[in-house]
Design an enzyme around this catalytic site. Structure first.
Site, mmCIF file in Angstrom:
data_model
loop_
_atom_site.group_PDB
_atom_site.id
_atom_site.type_symbol
_atom_site.label_atom_id
_atom_site.label_comp_id
_atom_site.label_asym_id
_atom_site.label_seq_id
_atom_site.Cartn_x
_atom_site.Cartn_y
_atom_site.Cartn_z
ATOM 1 N N PRO A 71 -7.502 1.301 1.563
ATOM 2 C CA PRO A 71 -6.161 1.014 1.023
ATOM 3 C C PRO A 71 -6.220 0.197 -0.273
ATOM 4 O O PRO A 71 -6.899 -0.819 -0.341
ATOM 5 C CB PRO A 71 -5.489 0.189 2.126
ATOM 6 N N GLU A 72 -5.533 0.715 -1.290
ATOM 7 C CA GLU A 72 -5.410 -0.002 -2.557
ATOM 8 C C GLU A 72 -3.945 -0.393 -2.721
ATOM 9 O O GLU A 72 -3.161 -0.264 -1.787
ATOM 10 C CB GLU A 72 -5.893 0.893 -3.709
#
Ligand SMILES: [Zn+2]
Length: 278
Positions: free
Chosen positions: A2-3
């Site tokens: 996840p960014e």
């Protein structure tokens, strides 16, 4: 992993279900999540807290309580959160924590690789903690091409490696850096300090914002572990121009996308659009 767009998507989904709710009980199932602290103790400490706000900074999810304490969550490689009526989620060997809310719903935390962290911070501890770790927020007004130049001009490391440094731009990771560099026509291995013309900096600045906004609009990218809190998938993976696409033709020029390594990470780029020498 996840960014910024994935964490922001999670934040937007969790905000309406968490704000104004009380943590009735909290069960930490994996001691790694809160180490070196005692999981039972942290669970008890969190019980009774009333949620005032759900925020994000870089890749951190920030749950603020009325007490001014903060639960700071980092999903790292494979963390994800689900919200569902109490007891309705199927058994999951990778579940690491469950928060029971006072409206009889659960927020369950899943993490296959177990690198994610939950930290309970006391009032006043959050700002100093984040200040040393994070650069400016790329979708905020503080992030300008001038600010980006300040961060790049003293660094001779490859551009990609520098952009992965959270102190340069908060929230970028492997996927969105590759996508932004393709959009800006910049080679990932170019020394960061050689990106110094106003045109290049402005294009890179705009490209970073554009790919992050696109990622948020598509509710993130689901490759393996990421899902939204209602169990849905993101759609950004269908929009990738280079990431994971080695051998496929570049959308702009038809040249096959190549894969290399930069900053220790698999890196995709177009060898014709993104020249090593400016
Ligand atoms: Zn190309």
């Amino acid at each position: 992993m996840p960014e910024l767009p994935e964490v922001e998507t999670i934040r937007r989904r969790l905000e309406p279900v968490l704000v104004g709710r009380r943590f009735e009980s909290v069960e930490i199932l994996d001691p790694r999540l809160v180490r070196p602290l005692d999981p039972l103790e942290i669970g008890l400490e969190l019980g009774g807290e009333l949620v005032a706000a759900v925020e994000r900074r870089g890749k951190y999810l920030i749950v603020r309580f009325e007490s001014e304490r903060v639960l700071l969550i980092h999903l790292r490689m494979t963390g994800s959160l689900r919200h569902a009526p109490a007891g309705s989620l199927a058994d999951d060997p990778h579940r690491r924590a469950v928060v029971r809310l006072d409206d009889s719903s659960d927020v369950a935390y899943r993490d296959v690789r177990r690198f994610g962290t939950w930290q309970l911070l006391e009032p006043g501890e959050l700002d100093p903690y984040l200040r040393t770790r994070l650069g400016s927020e790329p979708l905020s007004g503080a992030f300008t091409s001038r600010a980006l130049r300040e961060k790049l001009h003293s660094r001779r490391a490859p551009l990609k490696a520098v952009l992965l440094d959270q102190r340069v731009v908060a929230g970028l990771g492997n996927i969105y850096v590759d996508e932004a560099l393709w959009l800006a026509r910049l080679h990932p291995l170019r020394p960061a300090n050689t990106v110094d013309t106003a045109d290049e900096l402005s294009l890179l600045h705009r490209s970073i914002r554009r790919v992050l906004k696109a990622g948020i609009t598509r509710q993130g990218a689901t490759l393996r572990d990421y899902s939204t809190p209602d169990g849905g998938s993101g759609g950004m993976q269908h929009e990738f121009k280079v990431y994971g696409r080695d051998g496929e033709p570049c959308e702009r020029c038809g040249t096959p996308i190549e894969k290399t390594r930069a900053g220790g990470r698999g890196t995709w780029y177009c060898p014709r659009c993104q020249l090593r020498e400016p």
